[in-house]
Write a protein that holds these residues in place. Structure first.
Motif, PDB file in Angstrom:
ATOM      1  N   VAL A 179     -12.180 -29.231 -54.278  1.00 12.83           N
ATOM      2  CA  VAL A 179     -12.366 -30.639 -54.648  1.00 12.83           C
ATOM      3  C   VAL A 179     -11.309 -31.068 -55.663  1.00 12.83           C
ATOM      4  N   LYS A 180     -10.998 -30.170 -56.598  1.00  9.10           N
ATOM      5  CA  LYS A 180      -9.994 -30.463 -57.630  1.00  9.10           C
ATOM      6  C   LYS A 180      -8.601 -30.663 -57.030  1.00  9.10           C
ATOM      7  N   ASN A 181      -8.224 -29.798 -56.100  1.00  5.66           N
ATOM      8  CA  ASN A 181      -6.823 -29.748 -55.663  1.00  5.66           C
ATOM      9  C   ASN A 181      -6.496 -30.516 -54.385  1.00  5.66           C
ATOM     10  N   MET A 182      -7.503 -30.857 -53.617  1.00  3.40           N
ATOM     11  CA  MET A 182      -7.239 -31.558 -52.354  1.00  3.40           C
ATOM     12  C   MET A 182      -7.550 -33.045 -52.479  1.00  3.40           C
ATOM     13  N   PRO A 183      -6.888 -33.871 -51.655  1.00  9.05           N
ATOM     14  CA  PRO A 183      -7.204 -35.308 -51.676  1.00  9.05           C
ATOM     15  C   PRO A 183      -8.678 -35.542 -51.350  1.00  9.05           C
ATOM     16  N   LEU A 184      -9.234 -36.594 -51.932  1.00 13.85           N
ATOM     17  CA  LEU A 184     -10.660 -36.857 -51.767  1.00 13.85           C
ATOM     18  C   LEU A 184     -11.031 -37.091 -50.302  1.00 13.85           C
ATOM     19  N   TRP A 185     -10.112 -37.645 -49.503  1.00 18.55           N
ATOM     20  CA  TRP A 185     -10.452 -37.918 -48.104  1.00 18.55           C
ATOM     21  C   TRP A 185     -10.700 -36.615 -47.335  1.00 18.55           C
ATOM     22  N   LYS A 233     -12.031 -38.088 -60.179  1.00 22.13           N
ATOM     23  CA  LYS A 233     -12.236 -37.458 -58.879  1.00 22.13           C
ATOM     24  C   LYS A 233     -13.722 -37.188 -58.639  1.00 22.13           C
ATOM     25  N   MET A 234     -14.420 -36.680 -59.655  1.00 20.53           N
ATOM     26  CA  MET A 234     -15.847 -36.422 -59.522  1.00 20.53           C
ATOM     27  C   MET A 234     -16.628 -37.719 -59.348  1.00 20.53           C
ATOM     28  N   ASP A 235     -16.201 -38.773 -60.017  1.00 20.86           N
ATOM     29  CA  ASP A 235     -16.844 -40.077 -59.863  1.00 20.86           C
ATOM     30  C   ASP A 235     -16.750 -40.523 -58.407  1.00 20.86           C
ATOM     31  N   GLY A 236     -15.554 -40.377 -57.825  1.00 23.14           N
ATOM     32  CA  GLY A 236     -15.366 -40.763 -56.424  1.00 23.14           C
ATOM     33  C   GLY A 236     -16.202 -39.916 -55.473  1.00 23.14           C
TER      34      GLY A 236
END
Length: 257
Positions: A179-185, A233-236
């Motif tokens: 989750v940290k390193n990859m795009p959110l999509w 990122k976590m918010d998204g």
């Protein structure tokens, strides 16, 4: 009637000792405080999205912040992350459970071994636990190859195992590093696949990720996305997950089994 997806978010609350894996010494107070600051940011995010989560806490950390543990226990599940994060003895299984039970006022049912090391399941059951959440059934270069283990909830030696979620077929892992390193999509895509197949998703991270850790001697894949970047990122991700199902604890998932 269509089954409601269940979203299991878990948080490993521990002494911030990961820099020591890479040769940097950190004072005890700093190890405790970095996690505490990150936990405050985590709880604020969870309140925003009404997340009910499972917190795997080391007994040693909990003994330093008992009021905070009791505050968390009013809404979330408290589970054991052993007694200390950097050392382990089998007696710590029962010792940590009893200590966390006394501090939190909750019946402690779950366990996760630090660094997801292998757990002696007979000892775990003897120590009074209902389930273990120490399995990531994917292949992580240099650390674990758990490709052979079941992807979803299973039993071993009469104890439930709740693995971290991986996608069907290629076993893409939904966990803190991906989750940290990859795009959110990409995270959203594989999360949808997991939910479609399994009707639940289990994801874990650490509070210290929500603090700026760029000053520490850590690989870029750990420190680059931290602090406000990781909070965004976590918010998204939580905003997405909230629309996919109902947040529940690990113990809640097992009640229906």
């Amino acid at each position: 009637m269509e089954q409601t997806n269940r979203i299991l978010i878990s948080v490993d609350v521990e002494e911030f000792d990961i820099p020591e894996e890479f040769g940097q010494q950190v004072s005890l107070q700093e190890k405790l405080e970095v996690s505490r600051s990150g936990l405050q940011a985590t709880l604020a995010l969870f309140d925003k999205y009404n997340v009910r989560a499972t917190f795997f806490v080391t007994a040693y950390w909990a003994q330093h912040y008992p009021e905070l543990i009791r505050q968390m226990a009013a809404k979330h599940e408290i589970a054991s992350h052993a007694y200390y994060h950097s050392s382990f003895a089998e007696a710590d299984l029962e010792g940590s459970r009893l200590a966390l039970q006394e501090i939190s006022g909750q019946h402690i049912q779950g366990f996760r071994m630090p660094r997801l090391r292998k757990v002696n399941m007979e000892a775990l059951k003897a120590a009074g636990y209902l389930y273990d959440a120490s399995v990531n059934p994917t292949w992580l270069p240099g650390r674990y190859n758990n490709w052979h283990l079941p992807r979803t909830v299973f039993k071993e030696k009469d104890t439930w195992i709740i693995p971290s979620s991986v996608s069907p077929l290629i076993r893409y892992p939904i966990f803190w590093l991906s989750v940290k390193n990859m795009p959110l999509w990409i995270t959203r895509h594989f999360s949808r696949r997991v939910l479609k197949k399994d009707n639940y998703l289990s994801f874990y991270f650490h509070p210290w990720e929500l603090i700026d850790i760029n000053a520490y001697t850590l690989p870029a894949y750990i420190r680059r996305i931290s602090g406000e970047k990781m909070q965004r990122k976590m918010d998204g991700f939580l905003n997405f997950l909230q629309k996919q199902g109902t947040f529940c604890t690990h113990a809640d998932l097992l009640k229906s089994r």
